[in-house]
Structures are given as C-alpha cells and as structure tokens.
Design a protein around this motif. Structure first.
Motif, short mmCIF file in Angstrom:
data_model
loop_
_atom_site.label_atom_id
_atom_site.label_comp_id
_atom_site.label_asym_id
_atom_site.label_seq_id
_atom_site.Cartn_x
_atom_site.Cartn_y
_atom_site.Cartn_z
N ILE B 238 0.84 -1.19 0.00
CA ILE B 238 0.00 0.00 0.00
C ILE B 238 0.88 1.24 0.00
O ILE B 238 1.65 1.47 0.94
N TYR B 248 4.30 6.86 2.88
CA TYR B 248 3.70 5.67 3.47
C TYR B 248 3.95 4.47 2.56
O TYR B 248 3.69 4.51 1.36
N ALA B 252 0.55 -5.21 3.29
CA ALA B 252 -0.76 -5.66 3.71
C ALA B 252 -0.89 -7.17 3.59
O ALA B 252 -0.38 -7.77 2.64
N ASP B 281 -0.96 -1.20 11.25
CA ASP B 281 -2.27 -0.60 11.00
C ASP B 281 -3.31 -1.71 10.89
O ASP B 281 -3.19 -2.60 10.05
N LEU B 283 -6.61 -2.06 9.67
CA LEU B 283 -7.63 -1.46 8.82
C LEU B 283 -7.80 0.03 9.10
O LEU B 283 -8.89 0.52 9.36
N GLY B 284 -6.67 0.72 9.09
CA GLY B 284 -6.71 2.17 9.22
C GLY B 284 -6.43 2.69 10.63
O GLY B 284 -6.20 3.88 10.81
N SER B 295 -6.53 -9.11 9.41
CA SER B 295 -5.94 -8.50 8.21
C SER B 295 -5.33 -7.17 8.62
O SER B 295 -6.01 -6.32 9.17
N VAL B 296 -4.05 -7.01 8.36
CA VAL B 296 -3.32 -5.85 8.87
C VAL B 296 -2.41 -5.26 7.78
O VAL B 296 -2.32 -5.79 6.66
N THR B 297 -1.75 -4.16 8.13
CA THR B 297 -0.70 -3.58 7.29
C THR B 297 0.50 -3.31 8.18
O THR B 297 0.37 -2.61 9.19
#
Lengths: 312, 444
Positions: B238, B248, B252, B281, B283-284, B295-297
């Motif tokens: 991302i 950034y 993900a 992160d 989901l934001g 589910s992450v980043t």
C-alpha cells in the motif's frame, strides 16, 4: 447514522478470539487484497444497496490510507429509486471513484432487449452487465451476493470463474481450499468475487451499525404511496404500476433490499433507526428475498437459471 | 417466535464446522433438524419446502430440500457439492460446510474440512463404525481438524441402548486417537426424533453429556498462539503517494499464524533481509500488536525490497526455505496428476512453477494401506507427492500451521485447481514416524 446498538465487537472468550464481525471483516479484506494483487482490471458492482455499500466500505478500509484501486459498475435498470441514485452519485463523488453505468433502458431503446410483459427488469440486467464486462475487459467483478440469500447462492464459491459468455456452471466449480483462492482465467473469461459470501443479512446490518455507515433513506421507515401485487407492497411509479384494479394507498414502510422498483417490495415497518431495523430483522420470520423479491419466486430454480446465464 | 432478540446479539463468536456422513446415515435430517430446531429456518423457506414436498406426493416436509440447492441435486435427490449454511443461537454464530457423503466426493469433504474447526461424523447406530466412518475420520485427521464429534444416529432404532452407543464410541475413539485426532466427543442422537440434537433426550437418561448444539456452542475456537510461529504472507503493498502520506509504504496481508508486535525484528523470505516493525495498522487504526486471523498492514524500519508473495516472519523464528516439498495431497480434479506433470503451486500469496518429481504412494482410506508408486493420482485419491519448485519457498509443516503448511497445485494450461497439499507428515501418529513406503503404519 450513529452506532448505538448493542452490536458489541469486543465481547469474546479470550484475547485471541475475534468477534464474528471482526472475523468476517478480516476475511473480506483478505479477499479484496487478493484480487488487487492478482488481477489487472477489477470492478465493484455497486447498486447503492446495503450489500454493495458494505463492500465499498470494506474496500476503503482494506487499502487505507491509499485509495480503492477499483472502479465501480452500476447496472441501471431504469426503474431506480431516486434516493438510491442520489446516494450513488454522492458516494462516488465523496471518495473520488470512477463509476461505469450499464443501462437497461439503452438496450430497450435500441431494440436489443424487449420489455417483459410483467414489466420486471431484473432479469434484463444480465446482457448489459456481461457486455460491459467484456467491453471494458474487466477480469474480476466483485458482487455483494451472500450465500444465505438463496439456495443456489449457498453453492457459490468466493471466486467464481465465468467463461467468455459469463456463464456459471455449478457442476464445474473449482474446489475452494483453505483461503488459497484460484483466480486463473483465460483471456475473455473473468472471475466473479463475493467477499460477503459468509455474511448473513443480520451480520450486514450489525456491521453497518458498528461502523456507522450511511445508507439511502428507503431502508428506514417512511410514508410512501404503494399498492399491493402478489402479496407485496410496490411503489407506484412510471415503470408501470399500478394497473387496473390495483389501488394506491399511503403506508408506513421500509425496504429490506434495493433492486428494480418493479419487483422489489416494501415491508410494513415503523423502524426509523438502525437499532429498530436490527430488532425487526432479528425477529422476522421471513428471509430477505422471500419477503421482498418477486423475481426469485418465478420458479424453484429462478436464481440458479439466471446465475447460469451470467447474472450475479 | 424470534430466534434472537436485539439484547442477545452480543453473542458474537463464530464457529466454522463441517458435516460428514453417508447418504443413509441421516446427515440431511441432522442438518435439517439443527436448522429447524434452532429456529433458523424461516417461514418462507419452510413453505417452499412444504410446497415442493407436497407436489411430489410426500407426506411431510422433506428437510433435505432445505440443503439441496441445485436443480440437478433436487432431481436426483442427492447432494453434489458443498453448500454453506448459516445459523445462530444466542451463544454463537455458525458457518456449516454441508458436504456430500459419497465416496466419489472425498474432495468435497476435504474442501469443507479445510476451513473447519470441527467436524461432525455421523454413523448409523445399527451399523456401527464402517469403512466410510474410518474414511471420514482419516480425512479429519489428515486435515487436522481440531475437534471431531461422533454423532451416533438412529438410537431410536436400537432401543436407545447404552451398550450399543458405548461400543461404537469406544471403537471410533480408539481408531481416531491412533490417527492423532486431538479431541473426540461422542453423542448418541436420533436426528429424526430430535434426541440430543438441540434438546436433551428423555429416552437416554444414561447419557450425561451435551447435545450436539450445546457442544457446538461451547467448544473453544480460540487460536493457541503459544505454539504458533508468526507468519504474514504479503498480499499487497500500500503506497498512497498523496500529499498527506507521501512516504507511506505498508505491507498488507492477513496474519496466517501467531502474533506480530511493534518493535519485533522480522525477516523477509525468501530474500532473508531483516528489519524491524515500526507500526501496525489494523484497517486504518494503529495498534501495538495483531494476531491471526486479522488483516493488517505492517510498516517497517527499512526501505527494503518486499512485494506480493514474500513472507514476513520473526527473525528468531524463520522457517527453512526449500525447493523440494514433500506432502500429503488430495487430488481434486478430474484429470489425473502424474509424475513429470508441470504445474503451478500456490502457497500463501506466492504462485510458482513446479514439477511433480515423484508419487511415492497412494493411500487406501478404507484400511489406510499403501500402494507404492501408483504412477498417478486420480480424482479423490490421497497420496504422498514430491514436488520440485522453481523458487525456494518458506513452507511450514501442516502440523504446525494449517495456513502456511498448505498449498494448491494448479494446471497452468486451463487454471484448474488440481490438488490440495499438506506439507510434512500426514497423520499425527503417537508413534515415531518412519518414511518408508513399505511401512504399513500410519505414515505412508
């Protein structure tokens, strides 16, 4: 909309167990990211109905803080609720998205499609949808279909391969193992992707409440001029109702699904808030489609037959 | 009349389970009974079933019609494919993979079991443990489904005799334990009458355990992180490249196993480069730690080359990478898998070219005997396969991680999903495992 309902996400047995909404959300996000990683030209089917609204919300979260890497496609039957079209355009503008519109009315005006005697346009969506997919070379098409909606949909994969005619063959589906989705397809073929496969109607509503997602007003109780046909309250309008012998009356109603006006019925309701809607759905003894969709009642296999032809 | 009231909606955990049983064991009746007695069948669905049943001249509503969704299934009166059912009680939400029981649909049971945390295996109390029961137990063991329920059905036809149930439960438990099934719960039921499915039976005072539904509602679904190696297959990078987020760069993915924390040293596989987690992160929203199956980043300290297909792991707990994978597989396609077959292998988010080097054995599920060097595997066969991949892959043993120890083989010509693979030893045998084709033990 504000979220005040008792749809608590944190109530779990251990710190490492996800709530059911978190588990469904995580799975859907995984599906969106798989498609973004593996396909060239994905598109999200967007009708302005609650399922597609939730899909878009999930896509926004999946790629935050970046933009959603997909455009939207609306198959416009020409019999839309004005509030829903207004919602659609507002949403597209707000998120800086690109919207494609495939119009059933265009096909009728050009003489390619013929109006059905019953005035229902839902089955007529298949041709504009599949032709637009081919013309734009979309290779992955997200749909908001849920397996709890209908018994043919209960057999649908998350990744559903469609041939060059967009047809679904339920007997030749790829087994879907673990979360290893197989999106391989030949040129001309595409894959329908259903990130909400494992969600129920109640899950969708609870998620809308939890996330504070804005919805078109027709989902909440309001006074509307309706008439009765085949046990359903239909909205009077230019699409062809009421006919002789059908009388219009003013009732307090709301919609459980958003589709073509000619075959989407309203239900009597005084639920004006998300909390009230959720309470009403939890208590309902009718399925969403059974209560409000005429097109699914055409035959025992109506949905299966339409899906085979390329319907979503 | 309501199933759930708004106040009761706080019961929010999710259990995925699968059913297995032969045609005549009453699986459809059990599923119908579970849905019906938990008030998950809504009026219009039941009316549709009653209408069709009546039009066929049947006396009562045929609950199997609730679960057979396809035209061909209704015409033939059999279940062809896995269907997914959804129901809820005040305590839990359920996703049921309703799988067909025919021998030729082994692949469908594998499909259903691959995501299940529990399998219900049905037997007919009059027949006891039969070949099909052993086959189902073996598949549950191969797929390492954490919980197995033995539902001894049709107790009404054996006069609700405790001895009958006890004998079957004992025989099954001995067999399944030997295969390494970690937890077995046996329940005497009559799906037709409704004994011990949702309501406790008045006919079996001698049984003190839970009903099927009660067990489904209370079985633990938490992930045992103590034994999990943290794994994140990178799905997508991302990079907003906007004025607000010029730099950034997030990786993900859905955490396949274990937990990641800010500050962890992580290694990128297969390249082997090492860096630190500077942010997570969810989901934001920024969080300090995240665990499977979120589910992450991930945000990392160094700008190193990472793309879709890479695997992020803790530096102190990295799996070995290899180009030679040995696995137990279930062949799920109609065209056979042969030695020399060139395929694609999808593992996590990475798809690589591969070649089938050897098929050392094929398993006969009926008696778990081995056929050495069968030359090929056909639809529904289970066997051992050696695969050579074009690039090194960081695979775990399936015993350690169902997500990073599994893969699928794909036909590069037409994209067909050919084979489901599980890396490493097949059954969790309590005995030390030997890797000899002639061995007639549980390893093959």
């Amino acid at each position: 909309m504000t979220t005040t309902v008792a749809a608590v996400s944190g109530e779990t047995g251990t710190p490492y167990t996800l709530s059911h909404l978190d588990a469904l959300e995580s799975e859907a996000v995984h599906i969106f990211r798989e498609v973004a990683g593996e396909f060239e030209r994905p598109v999200i089917l967007f009708s302005g109905g609650k399922d597609s609204i939730v899909m878009l919300h999930l896509a926004l979260k999946a790629f935050a803080p970046a933009a959603v890497p997909f455009s939207l496609l609306h198959v416009d039957t020409g019999h839309n609720f004005p509030e829903v079209l207004e919602y659609r355009d507002r949403t597209v503008a707000r998120h800086g998205l690109r919207l494609h519109v495939a119009s059933v009315q265009d096909y009728i005006d050009r003489g390619v499609l013929r109006e059905r005697p019953d005035g229902t346009r839902n089955p007529l969506q298949t041709v504009p949808l599949t032709e637009r997919i081919q013309a734009e070379k979309f290779d992955a098409v997200f749909g908001g279909g849920r397996r709890d909606e209908e018994k043919a949909r209960a057999k649908e994969r998350v990744f559903s391969l469609r041939d060059e005619f967009s047809q679904w063959d339920p007997r030749r589906q790829r087994p879907e193992l673990w979360n290893l989705y197989n999106g391989r397809h030949a040129p001309g073929e595409h894959v329908r992707v259903f990130p909400l496969s494992n969600w129920t109607e109640l899950d969708v509503w609870q998620y809308i409440a939890r996330e504070g997602i804005d919805l078109p007003e027709i989902y909440f109780a309001h006074e509307r001029e309706v008439f009765q046909r085949a046990g359903m309250w239909l909205t009077a309008g230019e699409w062809g109702g009421p006919k002789d012998g059908e009388t219009v009356e003013k009732r307090l109603v709301r919609y459980r699904t958003v589709g073509d006006m000619s075959c989407t019925g309203a239900v009597d309701s005084d639920a004006t808030t998300l909390d009230a809607v959720i309470t009403e759905i939890a208590a309902s003894r009718l399925t969403e489609r059974g209560a409000t969709r005429a097109d699914d009642k055409m035959s025992e296999a109506a949905m299966e037959d339409r899906k085979r032809e390329g319907y979503f | 009349m309501s199933t759930i009231t708004a106040e009761e909606l706080s019961a929010t955990t999710l259990l995925r389970f699968a059913t297995a049983g032969s045609v005549d064991d009453g699986k459809s009746t059990l599923v119908g009974r579970l849905l019906h007695d938990s008030k998950s069948v809504l009026t219009d669905q039941l009316e549709a079933v009653e209408r069709v049943s009546a039009s066929r001249g049947q006396e009562g509503p045929d609950l199997a019609l609730l679960t057979d969704g396809l035209r061909a299934e209704r015409e033939q009166g059999i279940t062809i494919d896995v269907a997914y059912r959804y129901f809820a009680t005040t305590r839990r939400r359920f996703i049921l993979a309703d799988t067909p029981g025919h021998v030729q649909y082994t692949r469908n049971m594998v499909t259903g079991a691959s995501t299940a945390e529990l399998t219900v295996i049905l037997v007919d109390a009059r027949n006891g443990v039969v070949e099909q029961t052993r086959r189902h137990a073996a598949i549950a063991a191969l797929l390492r489904v954490p919980h197995v329920v033995l539902a001894v059905n049709k107790m009404d036809l054996v006069a609700y005799e405790e001895q009958v149930f006890a004998r079957i439960a004992e025989e099954f438990t001995a067999y399944a334990s030997e295969l390494g099934v970690p937890e077995i719960t046996a329940i005497p039921i009559s799906a037709l009458v409704g004994d011990n499915v949702v309501e406790p039976s008045a006919n079996m005072d001698w049984y003190g355990g839970p009903t099927v539904l009660e067990h489904l509602e209370t079985v633990p679904v938490s992930h045992d992180l103590a034994h999990c190696h943290a794994r994140l297959p990178v799905q997508y990078v991302i990079r907003p490249q906007t004025a607000e987020h010029p730099d950034y760069r997030g990786y993900a993915g859905q955490i396949a196993a274990g937990t990641f924390r800010v500050g962890d040293s992580v290694t990128v596989l297969p390249s082997g480069r090492t860096t630190k987690v500077t942010g997570i992160d969810l989901l934001g929203k920024p969080v300090d730690s995240a665990h499977t199956p979120q589910s992450v980043t991930l945000l990392l300290a160094d700008d190193i080359d990472i793309s879709r297909g890479d695997l992020l792991v803790p530096s102190k707990d990295a799996p070995a990478t290899t180009q030679d994978i040995e696995a137990t597989v279930c062949h799920v396609a109609d065209q056979p898998l042969t030695v020399g077959h060139r395929v694609l292998l999808k593992h996590g988010t990475r798809t690589v070219k591969a070649i089938v080097k050897d098929i050392p054995s094929r398993l006969t599920l009926d008696d778990l005997s081995l056929h050495p060097h069968p030359g090929q595997l056909v639809a529904n066969d289970i066997g051992r396969v050696k695969v050579r991949t074009a690039e090194a892959l960081p695979v775990d043993s399936y015993a350690d991680s169902r997500r990073t120890g599994s893969f699928i083989l794909i036909d590069p010509a037409d994209g067909t999903t050919l084979t489901a693979g599980m890396v490493g030893e097949s059954f969790a045998s309590p005995e030390p495992v030997k890797d000899e084709a002639e061995d007639d033990g549980w390893d093959f």
